[in-house]
Design an enzyme around this catalytic site. Structure first.
Site, PDB file in Angstrom:
ATOM      1  N   ASN A   8     -20.764 -20.002   5.713  1.00  0.00           N
ATOM      2  CA  ASN A   8     -21.918 -19.362   5.086  1.00  0.00           C
ATOM      3  C   ASN A   8     -21.662 -19.366   3.581  1.00  0.00           C
ATOM      4  OD1 ASN A   8     -23.891 -17.675   4.122  1.00  0.00           O
ATOM      5  ND2 ASN A   8     -23.162 -15.833   5.201  1.00  0.00           N
ATOM      6  N   LYS A  10     -23.576 -18.375   1.324  1.00  0.00           N
ATOM      7  CA  LYS A  10     -24.271 -17.277   0.627  1.00  0.00           C
ATOM      8  C   LYS A  10     -24.982 -17.855  -0.612  1.00  0.00           C
ATOM      9  CE  LYS A  10     -21.068 -14.134   2.754  1.00  0.00           C
ATOM     10  NZ  LYS A  10     -20.333 -12.875   2.739  1.00  0.00           N
ATOM     11  N   HIS A  94     -27.488 -10.805   9.063  1.00  0.00           N
ATOM     12  CA  HIS A  94     -26.211 -10.747   8.347  1.00  0.00           C
ATOM     13  C   HIS A  94     -26.089  -9.386   7.660  1.00  0.00           C
ATOM     14  CE1 HIS A  94     -23.159 -11.482   5.322  1.00  0.00           C
ATOM     15  NE2 HIS A  94     -22.726 -12.430   6.122  1.00  0.00           N
ATOM     16  N   GLU A  96     -25.300  -8.515   4.799  1.00  0.00           N
ATOM     17  CA  GLU A  96     -25.934  -8.418   3.469  1.00  0.00           C
ATOM     18  C   GLU A  96     -27.444  -8.297   3.595  1.00  0.00           C
ATOM     19  OE1 GLU A  96     -23.824 -11.845   2.005  1.00  0.00           O
ATOM     20  OE2 GLU A  96     -22.006 -10.659   2.290  1.00  0.00           O
ATOM     21  N   GLU A 166     -19.229  -9.319  12.606  1.00  0.00           N
ATOM     22  CA  GLU A 166     -18.730  -9.289  11.231  1.00  0.00           C
ATOM     23  C   GLU A 166     -18.598  -7.838  10.785  1.00  0.00           C
ATOM     24  OE1 GLU A 166     -19.519 -13.281   9.065  1.00  0.00           O
ATOM     25  OE2 GLU A 166     -21.177 -11.929   8.668  1.00  0.00           O
ATOM     26  N   GLY A 172     -15.747 -10.266   2.531  1.00  0.00           N
ATOM     27  CA  GLY A 172     -15.534 -10.459   1.100  1.00  0.00           C
ATOM     28  C   GLY A 172     -14.491  -9.530   0.502  1.00  0.00           C
ATOM     29  N   SER A 211     -13.425 -12.323   5.925  1.00  0.00           N
ATOM     30  CA  SER A 211     -12.179 -12.753   5.287  1.00  0.00           C
ATOM     31  C   SER A 211     -11.353 -13.708   6.150  1.00  0.00           C
ATOM     32  CB  SER A 211     -11.350 -11.537   4.860  1.00  0.00           C
ATOM     33  OG  SER A 211     -12.077 -10.754   3.920  1.00  0.00           O
TER      34      SER A 211
HETATM   35  P1  13P Z   1     -16.042 -13.734   3.771  1.00  0.00           P
HETATM   36  O1  13P Z   1     -15.416 -14.818   4.613  1.00  0.00           O
HETATM   37  O2  13P Z   1     -16.186 -14.131   2.328  1.00  0.00           O
HETATM   38  O3  13P Z   1     -15.387 -12.403   3.975  1.00  0.00           O
HETATM   39  O4  13P Z   1     -17.567 -13.581   4.282  1.00  0.00           O
HETATM   40  C1  13P Z   1     -17.800 -13.423   5.635  1.00  0.00           C
HETATM   41  C2  13P Z   1     -19.254 -13.549   5.897  1.00  0.00           C
HETATM   42  O5  13P Z   1     -20.037 -12.688   5.534  1.00  0.00           O
HETATM   43  C3  13P Z   1     -19.730 -14.773   6.575  1.00  0.00           C
HETATM   44  O6  13P Z   1     -21.054 -14.646   6.977  1.00  0.00           O
END
Ligand code: 13P
Length: 249
Positions: A8, A10, A94, A96, A166, A172, A211
């Site tokens: 992803n 983002k 997701h 976010e 997640e 992140g 992560s």
């Molecule tokens: P990270 O791998 O940067 O922690 O992000 C995970 C994520 O939100 C994947 O959709």
């Protein structure tokens, strides 16, 4: 089932960077046939990604879609538009989208139903916040998110969905869930799937995200209920994303 390694991006990487990325990535993983691969770039990079990965083993997904087919929704992208350019998957719910953009289970449910209608494979994300884990309500939160979206579709559609666990505190932050913590949540999600699907629950992929890095991917994916990973930051560089794909073998 083959492991699924999904990236992803983002709101990162430009359309003009897709070609170099795809060349480096395919040089590493083009012949790895023991793993399924998916990349979810930003909307503007989708056409370049569909083109770059055409005739390869890498599928291309979107990070979101609107809950209706078309209409007066300035600034939004519909699932029909995504399917039309060759996108095959879509991330829904997701963290976010839930916590930064205020999406609730009702909206995510509407998107889930529409994605299936349009032939897009949904990856429905669930996960608890840090304070919810600390207060011991992880399973309650996962159950509520499950029942608010996944649990409301027909068994046929549920069985055709990909689930992603997640934990918000691991996204992140560099704080990966331990394989034991992740496995426990995945087993719980599998049991929720089992309440509806029985034995067929074992065929629904449940991805872990939060992560994931080359150094922890193999151990996470060795857990019995972890069927793959959804990778944010470590998918932005083709060599680290390729290393994660190779960790499945
Ligand atoms: P990270 O791998 O940067 O922690 O992000 C995970 C994520 O939100 C994947 O959709």
């Amino acid at each position: 089932m083959k492991k699924l390694v999904a990236g992803n991006w983002k709101m990162n990487l430009l359309p003009s960077q897709v070609s170099d990325y795809s060349k480096s990535f395919l040089a590493e993983v083009g012949k790895l046939d023991g793993v399924d691969l998916l990349l979810c770039p930003s909307d503007t990079a989708l056409p370049a990604a569909v083109e770059a990965f055409r005739n390869s083993r890498v599928r291309v997904g979107a990070q979101n879609m609107h809950s209706t087919r078309s209409g007066a929704f300035t600034g939004e992208t519909s699932g029909e538009m995504l399917a039309d350019i060759g996108v095959t998957h879509v991330l829904l719910g997701h963290s976010e989208r839930r916590h930064v953009f205020g999406e609730d289970d009702e909206l995510i449910y509407a998107k889930l139903v529409l994605a299936h209608k349009l032939g897009l494979k949904p990856i429905l994300c669930v996960g608890e916040k840090q304070e919810q884990r600390e207060s011991g309500s992880t399973e309650q939160v996962l159950r509520e998110q499950f029942e608010g979206s996944l649990g409301r579709v027909s068994n046929e559609l549920l069985a055709a969905t990909i689930v992603a666990y997640e934990p918000v505190w691991a996204i992140g932050t560099g704080l990966t869930a331990t394989p034991e913590i992740a496995q426990q949540a995945h087993r719980f999600l599998r049991s929720l799937l089992g309440e509806k699907l029985g034995e067929a629950a074992s065929t629904v992929p449940i991805l872990y995200g939060g992560s994931v890095k080359p150094a922890n991917a193999a151990e996470l994916m060795s857990q019995p209920d972890i069927d793959g990973v959804l990778v944010g930051g470590a998918s932005l560089k083709p060599d680290s994303f390729a290393a994660i794909a190779k960790a499945t073998l």
